[in-house]
Design a protein around this motif. Structure first.
Motif, PDB file in Angstrom:
ATOM      1  N   ILE A   1       4.522   7.115 -14.086  1.00 51.61           N
ATOM      2  CA  ILE A   1       3.507   6.066 -14.238  1.00 51.61           C
ATOM      3  C   ILE A   1       2.245   6.469 -13.483  1.00 51.61           C
ATOM      4  O   ILE A   1       2.311   7.213 -12.512  1.00 51.61           O
ATOM      5  CB  ILE A   1       3.993   4.690 -13.740  1.00 51.61           C
ATOM      6  N   ALA A   2       1.109   5.967 -13.930  1.00 54.38           N
ATOM      7  CA  ALA A   2      -0.163   6.217 -13.253  1.00 54.38           C
ATOM      8  C   ALA A   2      -0.220   5.395 -11.971  1.00 54.38           C
ATOM      9  O   ALA A   2       0.194   4.234 -11.952  1.00 54.38           O
ATOM     10  CB  ALA A   2      -1.323   5.862 -14.164  1.00 54.38           C
ATOM     11  N   THR A   3      -0.743   5.994 -10.905  1.00 56.53           N
ATOM     12  CA  THR A   3      -0.767   5.308  -9.615  1.00 56.53           C
ATOM     13  C   THR A   3      -2.183   5.125  -9.073  1.00 56.53           C
ATOM     14  O   THR A   3      -2.348   4.737  -7.921  1.00 56.53           O
ATOM     15  CB  THR A   3       0.069   6.096  -8.574  1.00 56.53           C
ATOM     16  N   ALA A   4      -3.190   5.378  -9.888  1.00 53.46           N
ATOM     17  CA  ALA A   4      -4.573   5.314  -9.416  1.00 53.46           C
ATOM     18  C   ALA A   4      -4.934   3.936  -8.863  1.00 53.46           C
ATOM     19  O   ALA A   4      -5.731   3.828  -7.926  1.00 53.46           O
ATOM     20  CB  ALA A   4      -5.535   5.696 -10.533  1.00 53.46           C
ATOM     21  N   ASP A   5      -4.367   2.870  -9.415  1.00 49.22           N
ATOM     22  CA  ASP A   5      -4.717   1.508  -8.987  1.00 49.22           C
ATOM     23  C   ASP A   5      -3.684   0.907  -8.026  1.00 49.22           C
ATOM     24  O   ASP A   5      -3.711  -0.289  -7.764  1.00 49.22           O
ATOM     25  CB  ASP A   5      -4.863   0.599 -10.201  1.00 49.22           C
ATOM     26  N   ALA A   6      -2.818   1.724  -7.465  1.00 46.05           N
ATOM     27  CA  ALA A   6      -1.715   1.222  -6.645  1.00 46.05           C
ATOM     28  C   ALA A   6      -2.177   0.399  -5.448  1.00 46.05           C
ATOM     29  O   ALA A   6      -1.550  -0.603  -5.099  1.00 46.05           O
ATOM     30  CB  ALA A   6      -0.836   2.381  -6.167  1.00 46.05           C
ATOM     31  N   ASN A   7      -3.256   0.793  -4.815  1.00 39.04           N
ATOM     32  CA  ASN A   7      -3.698   0.097  -3.604  1.00 39.04           C
ATOM     33  C   ASN A   7      -4.874  -0.840  -3.840  1.00 39.04           C
ATOM     34  O   ASN A   7      -5.462  -1.357  -2.889  1.00 39.04           O
ATOM     35  CB  ASN A   7      -4.046   1.126  -2.515  1.00 39.04           C
ATOM     36  N   ASP A   8      -5.216  -1.111  -5.096  1.00 35.46           N
ATOM     37  CA  ASP A   8      -6.356  -1.990  -5.395  1.00 35.46           C
ATOM     38  C   ASP A   8      -6.193  -3.379  -4.788  1.00 35.46           C
ATOM     39  O   ASP A   8      -7.130  -3.940  -4.224  1.00 35.46           O
ATOM     40  CB  ASP A   8      -6.566  -2.119  -6.904  1.00 35.46           C
ATOM     41  N   HIS A   9      -4.994  -3.961  -4.896  1.00 36.56           N
ATOM     42  CA  HIS A   9      -4.759  -5.315  -4.382  1.00 36.56           C
ATOM     43  C   HIS A   9      -4.964  -5.351  -2.863  1.00 36.56           C
ATOM     44  O   HIS A   9      -5.600  -6.266  -2.339  1.00 36.56           O
ATOM     45  CB  HIS A   9      -3.352  -5.780  -4.741  1.00 36.56           C
ATOM     46  N   VAL A  10      -4.449  -4.345  -2.164  1.00 37.10           N
ATOM     47  CA  VAL A  10      -4.589  -4.278  -0.708  1.00 37.10           C
ATOM     48  C   VAL A  10      -6.058  -4.141  -0.339  1.00 37.10           C
ATOM     49  O   VAL A  10      -6.549  -4.828   0.573  1.00 37.10           O
ATOM     50  CB  VAL A  10      -3.775  -3.085  -0.137  1.00 37.10           C
ATOM     51  N   GLU A  11      -6.783  -3.279  -1.039  1.00 36.43           N
ATOM     52  CA  GLU A  11      -8.194  -3.060  -0.732  1.00 36.43           C
ATOM     53  C   GLU A  11      -9.026  -4.321  -0.982  1.00 36.43           C
ATOM     54  O   GLU A  11      -9.920  -4.642  -0.203  1.00 36.43           O
ATOM     55  CB  GLU A  11      -8.723  -1.883  -1.541  1.00 36.43           C
TER      56      GLU A  11
END
Length: 176
Positions: free
Chosen positions: A152-162
């Protein structure tokens, strides 16, 4: 999976039900014991239609109806029920994509549950839950492992935290 009497209705075990719902076998046992005594109609977990030794077998059509009924259940207190697996979508939130990939068997044979995913990432289940909820950031090596294990793509994994951190910074600066 076995065929019913006369080969008419497919019968599935609790293990098959767990895979179909994307939950653990223990959760199926909880549904079997709790739902059968409390809920009416299709929200009631189906009774076994037979046994293979000590293994309870269920009518697959009844299980499908049960999953669909749970998916439609709304307006009740507490944690939302597990639903039937929605169609895959690349624009779904990262945690949803991870859960779908695990439930869909993307990490087989090493990762078929979130607990196994946590083990593969060298995390405890609490930390994995914090990461999936967006409360703590994923480490780069965890993201690489996720890409390899689940494809799976993980580019947006930390968007919610940021986003949450930016909101806290903005709230602090507006108070100052």
């Amino acid at each position: 999976m076995t065929q019913g009497r006369g080969g008419s209705t497919p019968r599935i075990s609790s293990e098959d039900v767990a895979k179909k719902m994307g939950v653990s076998l223990n959760t199926v046992y909880v549904y079997r014991s709790n739902d059968r005594s409390k809920l009416p109609g299709p929200l009631r977990f189906p009774d076994p239609v037979g046994y293979d030794g000590r293994t309870a077998l269920f009518d697959e059509a009844e299980i499908d109806a049960y999953i669909e009924a749970r998916s439609q259940r709304r307006g009740v207190a507490g944690r939302p029920p597990r639903t039937a697996q929605p169609s895959d979508s690349n624009d779904a939130p990262f945690a949803t994509r991870v859960r779908r990939a695990v439930a869909g068997g993307a990490g087989e044979p090493d990762v078929s549950t979130l607990r196994q995913l946590a083990d593969q990432l060298s995390l405890n289940t609490v930390t994995l839950g914090e990461r999936l909820r967006g409360r703590t950031a994923w480490k780069p090596e965890e993201l690489v492992a996720l890409e390899q294990l689940l494809s799976i793509a993980t580019a947006d994994a930390n968007d919610h935290v940021e986003r949450a951190r930016a909101q806290r910074r903005a709230a602090r600066s507006s108070k100052a």
